[in-house]
Design a protein around this motif. Structure first.
Motif, mmCIF file in Angstrom:
data_model
loop_
_atom_site.group_PDB
_atom_site.id
_atom_site.type_symbol
_atom_site.label_atom_id
_atom_site.label_comp_id
_atom_site.label_asym_id
_atom_site.label_seq_id
_atom_site.Cartn_x
_atom_site.Cartn_y
_atom_site.Cartn_z
ATOM 1 N N PHE A 299 3.499 -3.088 -3.732
ATOM 2 C CA PHE A 299 2.855 -1.875 -3.210
ATOM 3 C C PHE A 299 1.333 -2.029 -3.123
ATOM 4 O O PHE A 299 0.707 -1.441 -2.242
ATOM 5 C CB PHE A 299 3.271 -0.646 -4.029
ATOM 6 C CG PHE A 299 4.707 -0.287 -3.764
ATOM 7 C CD1 PHE A 299 5.072 0.246 -2.535
ATOM 8 C CD2 PHE A 299 5.691 -0.533 -4.703
ATOM 9 C CE1 PHE A 299 6.404 0.536 -2.245
ATOM 10 C CE2 PHE A 299 7.026 -0.245 -4.431
ATOM 11 C CZ PHE A 299 7.381 0.291 -3.200
ATOM 12 N N SER A 300 0.762 -2.835 -4.000
ATOM 13 C CA SER A 300 -0.686 -3.101 -3.887
ATOM 14 C C SER A 300 -0.962 -3.808 -2.570
ATOM 15 O O SER A 300 -1.937 -3.522 -1.880
ATOM 16 C CB SER A 300 -1.174 -3.960 -5.052
ATOM 17 O OG SER A 300 -0.996 -3.269 -6.262
ATOM 18 N N ARG A 301 -0.076 -4.751 -2.219
ATOM 19 C CA ARG A 301 -0.235 -5.463 -0.937
ATOM 20 C C ARG A 301 -0.178 -4.499 0.244
ATOM 21 O O ARG A 301 -0.987 -4.598 1.182
ATOM 22 C CB ARG A 301 0.881 -6.494 -0.793
ATOM 23 C CG ARG A 301 0.911 -7.153 0.561
ATOM 24 C CD ARG A 301 2.285 -7.704 0.906
ATOM 25 N NE ARG A 301 2.803 -7.074 2.090
ATOM 26 C CZ ARG A 301 4.015 -6.559 2.222
ATOM 27 N NH1 ARG A 301 4.866 -6.569 1.235
ATOM 28 N NH2 ARG A 301 4.377 -6.007 3.361
ATOM 29 N N LEU A 302 0.747 -3.547 0.193
ATOM 30 C CA LEU A 302 0.846 -2.595 1.312
ATOM 31 C C LEU A 302 -0.414 -1.728 1.393
ATOM 32 O O LEU A 302 -0.841 -1.328 2.470
ATOM 33 C CB LEU A 302 2.094 -1.725 1.166
ATOM 34 C CG LEU A 302 3.416 -2.476 1.408
ATOM 35 C CD1 LEU A 302 4.610 -1.615 1.001
ATOM 36 C CD2 LEU A 302 3.553 -2.895 2.880
ATOM 37 N N ALA A 303 -1.041 -1.473 0.230
ATOM 38 C CA ALA A 303 -2.255 -0.648 0.209
ATOM 39 C C ALA A 303 -3.469 -1.453 0.658
ATOM 40 O O ALA A 303 -4.341 -0.940 1.361
ATOM 41 C CB ALA A 303 -2.468 -0.076 -1.186
ATOM 42 N N SER A 304 -3.563 -2.709 0.253
ATOM 43 C CA SER A 304 -4.702 -3.548 0.637
ATOM 44 C C SER A 304 -4.398 -5.008 0.320
ATOM 45 O O SER A 304 -4.496 -5.423 -0.838
ATOM 46 C CB SER A 304 -5.951 -3.113 -0.138
ATOM 47 O OG SER A 304 -6.983 -4.042 0.088
ATOM 48 N N GLY A 305 -4.027 -5.782 1.331
ATOM 49 C CA GLY A 305 -3.589 -7.183 1.212
ATOM 50 C C GLY A 305 -3.900 -7.902 -0.095
ATOM 51 O O GLY A 305 -3.020 -8.110 -0.936
#
Ligand code: PMV
Length: 361
Positions: free
Chosen positions: A160-166
């Motif tokens: 989910f961190s990736r979806l928020a900011s790579g």
């Protein structure tokens, strides 16, 4: 999309009277092999590897209370910040299927950074990962309230961190992380980062990152725009192939403790990132004259002293000086006597490889 987390999402009714406050501190990270170019929903065009930092962190508290619908306020360093709040709100709305309980909560988010304002350090990796960990923490409290305790799942936090900011995908692990699928690392994925902590030589667990602040100004071209410009970049496919090679070579060097190879790959990756910016259309330059002076000084110092220090650059003019802790005294002498004159108001930040996010009380 990973449906494992969709099917495991807390879908029940939020109990009346459910309220509380959670807090997480999460660090920034510095990439050695760079992520530059993406496709689809934050899928990287090539894998990347980073050091997790220790001192440059975001601390985010989320107060929550049962409500009829999602109600939401965001404060940054004590002041309401609608621009950053809008980014988080968009994330919550886009991914509400994974966190349906947010539609029954009123949230007040308070965030601050442990590094100074206008230091040119990107905060989206630390702030987005801290926020995501808080959100997962609320979900954990809900599960607990129904008598179903669940552990903090770092892979889920990374996803989910990736979806928020790579690049935030890499901030959730201690020491080092790899994000992006590669044949040379088991379980690697484009959807989330994995920890490299068990596959690196002890020397890398001691690494220092002295961040030499050349300019604290906001950069003229955002990372989002930079990634998008890779689409028309004539060197894009050669870059992605080279990055994949560099991942393979760097993983082997990290395991064996081969510092010469580490230095070659790390510096080459930093220069490739900036070369790509210079070759995009429109082209742009984020390095400043003092960035180049620092690079030259660092290379000269390494040649003269044989100390295995090297530099890397993020998408900006500041220079990250990387070296093993055993060399700290000599390198800090060089920073204070030679390098600091190229820094904006003599500013630099002493950081080092860190332990990843921490729950705040
Ligand atoms: O996570 P983003 O979208 O801000 O992109 C980060 C890009 C670089 O910082 C330049 C490289 C990286 O891998 O962190």
């Amino acid at each position: 999309m990973e449906n494992k987390w969709l099917s495991a999402a807390f879908k029940g009714e939020v109990p009346s009277g459910f309220q509380g406050k959670v807090g997480w501190q999460s660090p920034s990270n510095i990439a050695l092999v760079k992520y530059w170019g993406k496709k689809g929903k934050q899928i990287p065009q090539n894998p990347s590897i980073s050091f997790t930092l220790s001192e440059c962190c975001s601390e985010t508290f989320i107060s929550f209370e049962k409500a009829d619908r999602l109600d939401f306020r965001f404060f940054f360093e004590g002041k309401e910040n609608p621009a950053f709040g809008a980014k988080i709100e968009k994330f919550l709305i886009d991914y509400q299927a994974f966190f349906p309980f947010i539609n029954q909560l009123s949230l007040t988010i308070e965030s601050r950074n442990t590094f100074p304002h206008s230091s040119g350090i990107a905060s989206s990796a630390s702030s987005m990962s801290a926020f995501v960990m808080g959100l997962i923490e609320i979900e954990r409290s809900l599960s607990l309230s129904k008598g179903r305790p669940v552990n903090m799942d770092l892979k889920k936090a990374s996803y989910f961190s990736r979806l928020a900011s790579g690049s935030a995908a890499r901030s959730v692990y201690p020491k080092m992380a790899l994000w992006g699928a590669t044949d040379c690392y088991k379980d690697s994925s484009d959807e989330y980062a994995v920890s490299l902590a068990d596959d690196i030589h002890p020397v890398f667990k001691t690494y220092r990152d002295s961040i030499l602040i050349v300019s604290g100004e906001q950069k003229s071209v955002s990372s989002r725009a930079g990634h998008a410009l890779m689409e028309g970049n004539p060197y894009a496919s050669a870059r992605y192939a080279k990055a994949n090679d560099n991942i393979k070579t760097l993983l082997a060097a990290l395991k064996s403790g081969d510092l010469d190879t580490f230095i070659n790959i790390t510096e080459s990756e930093a220069l490739q990132l900036h070369a790509l910016m210079m070759c995009s259309s429109p082209s742009y330059i984020l390095m400043k004259p003092n960035t180049l002076s620092l690079i030259n000084e660092i290379r000269e110092f390494r040649q003269e002293t044989k100390i295995p220090l090297c530099f890397t650059l993020d998408a900006g003019p500041n220079v990250h000086l990387l070296y093993p802790e055993s060399e700290a005294e000599k390198v800090e002498y060089c920073i204070k006597n030679v390098l600091v004159k190229y820094c904006d108001q003599g500013r630099w930040i002493a950081d080092h490889v860190g332990e990843g996010p921490k729950k705040l009380q």
